[in-house]
Write a protein that holds these residues in place. Structure first.
Motif, PDB file in Angstrom:
ATOM      1  N   ARG A   1       1.735   6.577 -17.137  1.00 57.86           N
ATOM      2  CA  ARG A   1       1.235   6.742 -15.771  1.00 57.86           C
ATOM      3  C   ARG A   1      -0.278   6.642 -15.791  1.00 57.86           C
ATOM      4  NH1 ARG A   1       3.590  12.051 -13.417  1.00 57.86           N
ATOM      5  NH2 ARG A   1       2.107  11.429 -11.843  1.00 57.86           N
TER       6      ARG A   1
ATOM      7  N   HIS B   1      -4.359   8.088  -6.942  1.00 56.85           N
ATOM      8  CA  HIS B   1      -3.431   6.955  -6.985  1.00 56.85           C
ATOM      9  C   HIS B   1      -2.760   6.934  -8.347  1.00 56.85           C
ATOM     10  CE1 HIS B   1      -5.117   5.322  -3.261  1.00 56.85           C
ATOM     11  NE2 HIS B   1      -6.274   5.739  -3.747  1.00 56.85           N
TER      12      HIS B   1
ATOM     13  N   THR C   1       2.744   3.434 -12.406  1.00 54.74           N
ATOM     14  CA  THR C   1       3.623   3.551 -13.561  1.00 54.74           C
ATOM     15  C   THR C   1       3.756   2.185 -14.218  1.00 54.74           C
ATOM     16  OG1 THR C   1       4.870   5.319 -12.478  1.00 54.74           O
ATOM     17  CG2 THR C   1       5.923   4.241 -14.352  1.00 54.74           C
TER      18      THR C   1
ATOM     19  N   ARG D   1       5.619  -0.500 -16.249  1.00 58.66           N
ATOM     20  CA  ARG D   1       7.008  -0.866 -16.526  1.00 58.66           C
ATOM     21  C   ARG D   1       6.999  -1.986 -17.555  1.00 58.66           C
ATOM     22  NH1 ARG D   1       9.844  -0.944 -10.637  1.00 58.66           N
ATOM     23  NH2 ARG D   1       9.339  -3.145 -10.852  1.00 58.66           N
TER      24      ARG D   1
ATOM     25  N   GLU E   1       4.373  -0.343 -11.188  1.00 61.22           N
ATOM     26  CA  GLU E   1       4.901   0.192  -9.938  1.00 61.22           C
ATOM     27  C   GLU E   1       3.862   1.088  -9.287  1.00 61.22           C
ATOM     28  OE1 GLU E   1       8.062   3.535  -8.736  1.00 61.22           O
ATOM     29  OE2 GLU E   1       8.891   1.925  -9.979  1.00 61.22           O
ATOM     30  N   TYR E   2       3.635   0.842  -7.998  1.00 62.59           N
ATOM     31  CA  TYR E   2       2.704   1.661  -7.229  1.00 62.59           C
ATOM     32  C   TYR E   2       3.316   1.888  -5.854  1.00 62.59           C
ATOM     33  CZ  TYR E   2      -1.390   2.993  -4.530  1.00 62.59           C
ATOM     34  OH  TYR E   2      -2.260   3.658  -3.699  1.00 62.59           O
ATOM     35  N   GLU E   3       3.393   3.135  -5.448  1.00 65.14           N
ATOM     36  CA  GLU E   3       3.994   3.534  -4.169  1.00 65.14           C
ATOM     37  C   GLU E   3       5.396   2.949  -4.004  1.00 65.14           C
ATOM     38  OE1 GLU E   3       1.007   2.310  -1.273  1.00 65.14           O
ATOM     39  OE2 GLU E   3       0.099   4.315  -1.388  1.00 65.14           O
ATOM     40  N   GLY E   4       6.148   2.935  -5.097  1.00 65.20           N
ATOM     41  CA  GLY E   4       7.528   2.471  -5.059  1.00 65.20           C
ATOM     42  C   GLY E   4       7.696   0.961  -5.041  1.00 65.20           C
ATOM     43  N   ARG E   5       6.603   0.224  -5.083  1.00 63.87           N
ATOM     44  CA  ARG E   5       6.676  -1.234  -5.050  1.00 63.87           C
ATOM     45  C   ARG E   5       6.244  -1.826  -6.390  1.00 63.87           C
ATOM     46  NH1 ARG E   5       2.982  -3.549  -0.830  1.00 63.87           N
ATOM     47  NH2 ARG E   5       3.799  -5.443  -1.757  1.00 63.87           N
ATOM     48  N   PRO E   6       6.886  -2.931  -6.813  1.00 65.70           N
ATOM     49  CA  PRO E   6       6.460  -3.590  -8.053  1.00 65.70           C
ATOM     50  C   PRO E   6       5.249  -4.481  -7.796  1.00 65.70           C
ATOM     51  CG  PRO E   6       8.352  -4.738  -7.134  1.00 65.70           C
ATOM     52  CD  PRO E   6       8.099  -3.542  -6.252  1.00 65.70           C
TER      53      PRO E   6
END
Length: 169
Positions: free
Chosen positions: A113, A123, A126, A128, A133-138
């Motif tokens: 993270r 902010h 993560t 991958r 991934e940021y705010e649930g979006r790739p």
């Protein structure tokens, strides 16, 4: 490098042999490489590789010359070893050209993270295996995330503190 010698009748190629380096000269040559002027290093590149040096940094030129000196003195990797390393690399990155361009030792491990505070807001990104991934979006890159956060173009590696501004890979 191939040079051509002309005669009255024909033009024939003259192959320029790559020199061998005696083992007892390796340490002296490595020491010289560290301090030699860049012009002399480029001349040495031409001599040891038989071609023009690439337009890269001094550190790249010196590291490749140091390797080449040792390769010519002690021998290089066996073809079987090279093939095995290439196969392992393919297994590791799955043939993904984007991942191949990123040095493995500089890319954070999947699951890491990255946290950055910007304009008083924290902010979290993560890492991958193939993206971020940021705010649930790739996102394909950290730079895209940094641009989303700031509204301006950023080097994502610099924005998240993984590299110093102006630093190389």
């Amino acid at each position: 490098m191939t040079r051509y010698r002309s005669s009255a009748d024909a033009i024939e190629p003259v192959a320029r042999a790559i020199p061998t380096i005696p083992k007892d000269q390796v340490l002296g040559r490595l020491a010289w490489i560290k301090t030699a002027p860049i012009g002399e290093l480029k001349d040495e590149w031409r001599r040891l590789y038989g071609k023009e040096p690439p337009p890269f940094s001094r550190s790249y030129i010196t590291s490749r010359l140091a390797y080449r000196v040792q390769e010519l003195a002690y021998g290089g990797l066996k073809p079987e070893t090279r093939a095995r390393l290439e196969a392992l690399g393919e297994q590791l990155d799955g043939g993904n050209v984007v991942l191949r361009r990123i040095r493995a030792d500089s890319r954070p491990l999947p699951g890491t993270r990255l946290i950055r505070e910007y304009d008083g807001v924290q902010h979290v990104v993560t890492v991958r295996p193939d993206d971020f991934e940021y705010e649930g979006r790739p996102y394909r890159s950290l730079s895209a995330i940094a641009r989303h956060i700031t509204g301006t173009r950023w080097n994502g590696w610099v924005f998240f503190g993984l590299r110093q501004p102006g630093g190389g890979a």
